[in-house]
Write a protein that holds these residues in place. Structure first.
Motif, PDB file in Angstrom:
ATOM      1  N   UNK A 277       0.878  -1.026  -0.053  1.00 53.89           N
ATOM      2  CA  UNK A 277       0.226  -0.159  -0.053  1.00 53.89           C
ATOM      3  C   UNK A 277       0.883   1.331   0.114  1.00 53.89           C
ATOM      4  N   UNK A 278       0.338   2.174   0.880  1.00 53.30           N
ATOM      5  CA  UNK A 278       1.146   3.750   0.938  1.00 53.30           C
ATOM      6  C   UNK A 278       2.669   3.498   1.445  1.00 53.30           C
ATOM      7  N   UNK A 279       3.048   2.379   1.993  1.00 56.24           N
ATOM      8  CA  UNK A 279       4.399   2.259   2.534  1.00 56.24           C
ATOM      9  C   UNK A 279       5.483   1.782   1.192  1.00 56.24           C
ATOM     10  N   UNK A 280       4.759   1.392   0.076  1.00 52.98           N
ATOM     11  CA  UNK A 280       5.497   1.048  -0.704  1.00 52.98           C
ATOM     12  C   UNK A 280       6.658   2.322  -1.281  1.00 52.98           C
ATOM     13  N   UNK A 281       6.354   3.426  -1.564  1.00 48.99           N
ATOM     14  CA  UNK A 281       7.048   4.384  -1.977  1.00 48.99           C
ATOM     15  C   UNK A 281       8.149   4.717  -1.030  1.00 48.99           C
ATOM     16  N   UNK A 282       8.039   4.472   0.231  1.00 49.56           N
ATOM     17  CA  UNK A 282       9.009   4.578   1.315  1.00 49.56           C
ATOM     18  C   UNK A 282      10.243   3.616   1.069  1.00 49.56           C
ATOM     19  N   UNK A 283       9.855   2.518   0.696  1.00 48.48           N
ATOM     20  CA  UNK A 283      10.915   1.403   0.820  1.00 48.48           C
ATOM     21  C   UNK A 283      11.400   0.996  -0.760  1.00 48.48           C
ATOM     22  N   UNK A 284      10.497   1.143  -1.769  1.00 50.69           N
ATOM     23  CA  UNK A 284      10.964   0.939  -3.220  1.00 50.69           C
ATOM     24  C   UNK A 284      10.623   1.935  -4.026  1.00 50.69           C
ATOM     25  N   UNK A 285      11.957   2.145  -5.048  1.00 50.50           N
ATOM     26  CA  UNK A 285      11.764   3.004  -6.131  1.00 50.50           C
ATOM     27  C   UNK A 285      12.041   2.277  -7.452  1.00 50.50           C
ATOM     28  N   UNK A 286      11.374   2.817  -8.515  1.00 50.20           N
ATOM     29  CA  UNK A 286      11.622   2.341  -9.910  1.00 50.20           C
ATOM     30  C   UNK A 286      11.931   3.265 -10.909  1.00 50.20           C
ATOM     31  N   UNK A 287      12.557   2.718 -11.986  1.00 49.34           N
ATOM     32  CA  UNK A 287      13.303   3.445 -12.817  1.00 49.34           C
ATOM     33  C   UNK A 287      13.087   2.842 -14.297  1.00 49.34           C
ATOM     34  N   UNK A 288      13.081   3.786 -15.279  1.00 48.54           N
ATOM     35  CA  UNK A 288      13.372   3.235 -16.615  1.00 48.54           C
ATOM     36  C   UNK A 288      14.394   4.134 -17.282  1.00 48.54           C
ATOM     37  N   UNK A 289      15.151   3.613 -18.195  1.00 49.35           N
ATOM     38  CA  UNK A 289      16.240   4.252 -18.842  1.00 49.35           C
ATOM     39  C   UNK A 289      15.755   5.183 -20.137  1.00 49.35           C
ATOM     40  N   UNK A 290      16.280   6.309 -20.120  1.00 45.55           N
ATOM     41  CA  UNK A 290      16.236   6.853 -21.435  1.00 45.55           C
ATOM     42  C   UNK A 290      17.175   6.841 -22.201  1.00 45.55           C
ATOM     43  N   UNK A 291      17.447   7.600 -23.364  1.00 47.34           N
ATOM     44  CA  UNK A 291      18.596   7.609 -23.994  1.00 47.34           C
ATOM     45  C   UNK A 291      19.891   7.773 -23.394  1.00 47.34           C
ATOM     46  N   UNK A 292      20.911   7.597 -23.780  1.00 48.07           N
ATOM     47  CA  UNK A 292      22.150   7.708 -23.123  1.00 48.07           C
ATOM     48  C   UNK A 292      23.361   7.291 -23.970  1.00 48.07           C
ATOM     49  N   UNK A 293      24.579   7.162 -23.106  1.00 51.51           N
ATOM     50  CA  UNK A 293      25.543   6.464 -23.549  1.00 51.51           C
ATOM     51  C   UNK A 293      26.198   5.280 -22.975  1.00 51.51           C
ATOM     52  N   UNK A 294      26.620   4.046 -23.665  1.00 52.60           N
ATOM     53  CA  UNK A 294      27.189   2.995 -23.091  1.00 52.60           C
ATOM     54  C   UNK A 294      28.605   3.131 -23.678  1.00 52.60           C
ATOM     55  N   UNK A 295      29.728   2.945 -23.020  1.00 45.68           N
ATOM     56  CA  UNK A 295      30.833   2.847 -23.614  1.00 45.68           C
ATOM     57  C   UNK A 295      31.065   4.024 -24.632  1.00 45.68           C
ATOM     58  N   UNK A 469      23.938   5.169 -12.804  1.00 43.99           N
ATOM     59  CA  UNK A 469      23.715   4.207 -11.908  1.00 43.99           C
ATOM     60  C   UNK A 469      22.267   4.133 -11.324  1.00 43.99           C
ATOM     61  N   UNK A 470      21.411   4.815 -12.161  1.00 45.55           N
ATOM     62  CA  UNK A 470      20.046   4.723 -11.651  1.00 45.55           C
ATOM     63  C   UNK A 470      19.384   6.099 -11.699  1.00 45.55           C
ATOM     64  N   UNK A 471      18.182   6.111 -10.994  1.00 48.13           N
ATOM     65  CA  UNK A 471      17.292   7.545 -10.734  1.00 48.13           C
ATOM     66  C   UNK A 471      17.747   8.046  -9.387  1.00 48.13           C
ATOM     67  N   UNK A 472      17.572   9.184  -9.376  1.00 45.46           N
ATOM     68  CA  UNK A 472      18.060  10.204  -8.125  1.00 45.46           C
ATOM     69  C   UNK A 472      17.252   9.350  -7.068  1.00 45.46           C
ATOM     70  N   UNK A 473      16.082   9.136  -7.136  1.00 42.75           N
ATOM     71  CA  UNK A 473      15.328   8.439  -6.018  1.00 42.75           C
ATOM     72  C   UNK A 473      15.816   7.225  -5.431  1.00 42.75           C
ATOM     73  N   UNK A 474      16.821   6.586  -6.182  1.00 42.08           N
ATOM     74  CA  UNK A 474      17.427   5.410  -5.551  1.00 42.08           C
ATOM     75  C   UNK A 474      18.620   5.992  -4.359  1.00 42.08           C
ATOM     76  N   UNK A 475      19.137   7.093  -4.752  1.00 46.39           N
ATOM     77  CA  UNK A 475      20.307   7.471  -3.840  1.00 46.39           C
ATOM     78  C   UNK A 475      19.577   8.247  -2.573  1.00 46.39           C
ATOM     79  N   UNK A 476      18.310   8.585  -2.816  1.00 45.00           N
ATOM     80  CA  UNK A 476      17.624   9.387  -1.702  1.00 45.00           C
ATOM     81  C   UNK A 476      17.029   8.266  -0.583  1.00 45.00           C
ATOM     82  N   UNK A 477      16.659   7.051  -1.411  1.00 44.14           N
ATOM     83  CA  UNK A 477      16.329   6.173  -0.368  1.00 44.14           C
ATOM     84  C   UNK A 477      17.275   5.718   0.514  1.00 44.14           C
TER      85      UNK A 477
END
Ligand code: BG6
Length: 489
Positions: A277-295, A469-477
């Motif tokens: 329920x409403x605890x989920x955002x306190x404990x889990x975050x999700x991301x989806x990649x946009x364009x970028x550069x690999x190597x 290394x992923x979305x900002x929300x993962x650092x905030x967690x």
């Protein structure tokens, strides 16, 4: 011990997994003498191949994994092909005839391993037919090896399990989680329980948090059709990540038997705090990649990939905080993160110890570095212990030092691949490194409550750039708990 003998009946023999992992693994076992001459493989799939076409395919697959493949002709001569329609009884009857014939020819004593390496929608149908058309009616052992995904959620996993249980008992079912075949994942329990140094500290009095990262640089490749219905939570967290958590958190088993180890892991999963329920955002975050550069090379965003909906809400990244509410772990967060198109291909576990009660020593830049135990799972394999020592010179100034052990500098040469080990375990009848139904059920029930919340609430994607290394929300967690992700790149 005697080399085991068995027939392998491989469903999905023309597929990618067979080609990339299964044939080279069987070959390695053969080459090392872990597979006797008394084995035969029946490959099946829809395509109308002959034995000869199949054998050439097997040889190609082995040769692309090994430059020098001695005795490859002999090896390939054990392979047979039978075109197959998974829903048609006649097709199984033909398979049975061939199986019985090879059983005699190679003296397999009726031992059969049925390996399902194909689209999961047919797992149940095949298992039904194996019994009703008499293929499991054999005097030797019969084992069902089943690849992921094992269901889409608890409900579908239960339905699948009930269906395969009509033809195979729990002890005959080998559910693959290939992370359990990785050398350093298997090493977790040895590092913990074979060293006087760690086990006394392995609890909430001395550990402040544990971080598990499994990052990939690849995107979804050709698997978008599956991945769109899955996402990182189901694809990686429900299985691999939770399995690593269980191994890190379990109590010492009373012996190394399959049942004892699995039941200790199950107890961890039972102690996992439910996040809903409403605890989920306190404990889990999700991301989806946009364009970028690999190597240094530009790559498209997830929504631009082949077979991905342009407004897809599928997560390609998950970070979460798990709490294990038992005596040992109360209060210690286990942070996990996994994602595609990240900055590095790396699976690592960082165990961060608590600070010492009082620090007499100083360090010019910052406080004392906490002790860390890093378990490197891939690509490099080993452990590193981060300690503090005195800096050479006059003052009592500290400097971090690292004690490192590398499992094998020649990666992939001395260390057998996960699949090789798992196939060998299955041949020996050792199911320890396969997931028991109770583990599957508990991990789905944990993950389902998170996906239910996510499915009902779209977020603004993409939210991380490919190659990071992923979305900002993962650092905030972690920041809100006073921690940060230790770098693993
Ligand atoms: C699989 C997932 O189970 O694990 C893939 O379905 C993922 O999406 C893979 O790429 C990662 O495995 P490894 O061994 O490369 O870490």
């Amino acid at each position: 011990t005697e080399t085991p003998k068995s027939l392998f009946m491989l469903f999905g023999a023309t597929g990618d997994l067979a080609k990339r992992k299964l044939f080279p693994s069987l070959y390695n076992l053969y080459r090392k003498g872990k597979l006797s001459e008394r084995f035969a493989v029946i490959g099946t799939a829809r395509r109308g191949w002959t034995d000869e076409v199949f054998r050439n395919h097997v040889k190609d697959s082995v040769l692309s994994a090994n430059k020098h493949a001695e005795r490859i002709e002999e090896f390939a001569s054990h392979f047979y092909y039978q075109p197959h329609d998974v829903t048609d009884s006649d097709s199984y009857i033909q398979l049975k005839q061939l199986a019985d014939e090879l059983d005699g020819k190679y003296q397999l004593e009726g031992n059969r391993i049925f390996y399902l390496a194909m689209a999961p929608e047919y797992f149940g149908t095949i298992s039904d037919h194996l019994k009703s058309d008499g293929l499991t009616d054999t005097k030797g052992f019969k084992r069902l090896v089943i690849e992921k995904p094992f269901g889409h959620n608890l409900e579908t996993a239960k339905a699948l399990n009930n269906q395969i249980r009509k033809s195979f008992s729990e002890s005959q079912i080998y559910r693959i989680d290939h992370y359990l075949g990785k050398a350093m994942v298997q090493n977790i329990e040895v590092i913990r329980f074979a060293n006087a140094l760690f086990e006394p500290l392995w609890n909430n009095r001395y550990i402040s948090n544990i971080q598990i990262t499994s990052s990939e640089m690849l995107g979804v490749e050709e698997r978008a059709r599956y991945y769109e219905t899955s996402g990182a939570l189901r694809d990686m967290v429900q299985n691999h990540m939770l399995q690593m958590v269980a191994l890190l958190a379990m109590e010492p088993p009373i012996s190394l038997t399959t049942n004892e180890i699995r039941s200790e892991k199950v107890r961890v999963l039972r102690a996992l705090r439910t996040i809903e329920g409403e605890d989920v955002p306190e404990y889990f975050v999700r991301g989806q990649y946009g364009p970028g550069k690999i190597n240094g090379k530009k790559v498209p965003g997830y929504r631009e990939e082949l077979n991905v909906a342009p407004d897809s809400n599928t997560e390609t990244y998950v970070a979460g905080k798990l709490m294990i509410d038992n005596f040992r772990w109360a209060g210690v967060p286990f942070y996990i993160r996994t994602g595609k198109r990240m900055a590095a291909k790396s699976t690592k576990i960082v165990v961060q110890f608590k600070d010492i009660p009082m620090n007499l020593y100083y360090n010019t830049n910052h406080d004392l570095h906490p002790n860390l135990l890093v378990i490197h799972i891939q690509p490099e394999e080993g452990i590193t212990l981060h300690l503090n020592a005195k800096k050479p010179g006059q003052h009592m100034e500290t400097t971090p030092v690292q004690l490192s052990f590398a499992n094998s500098s020649k990666n992939g040469i001395n260390t057998p691949e996960a699949y090789e080990k798992l196939i060998h375990d299955c041949l020996l009848g050792d199911a320890t490194n396969f997931t028991h139904w109770d583990e599957v059920a508990l991990s789905w029930s944990f993950v389902d409550k998170i996906s239910q919340v996510w499915e009902n609430k779209a977020i603004s994607f993409p939210n991380y750039e490919a190659g990071t290394m992923g979305p900002k929300s993962a650092d905030e967690l972690l920041e809100k708990d006073g921690f940060f992700w230790w770098p693993v790149e």
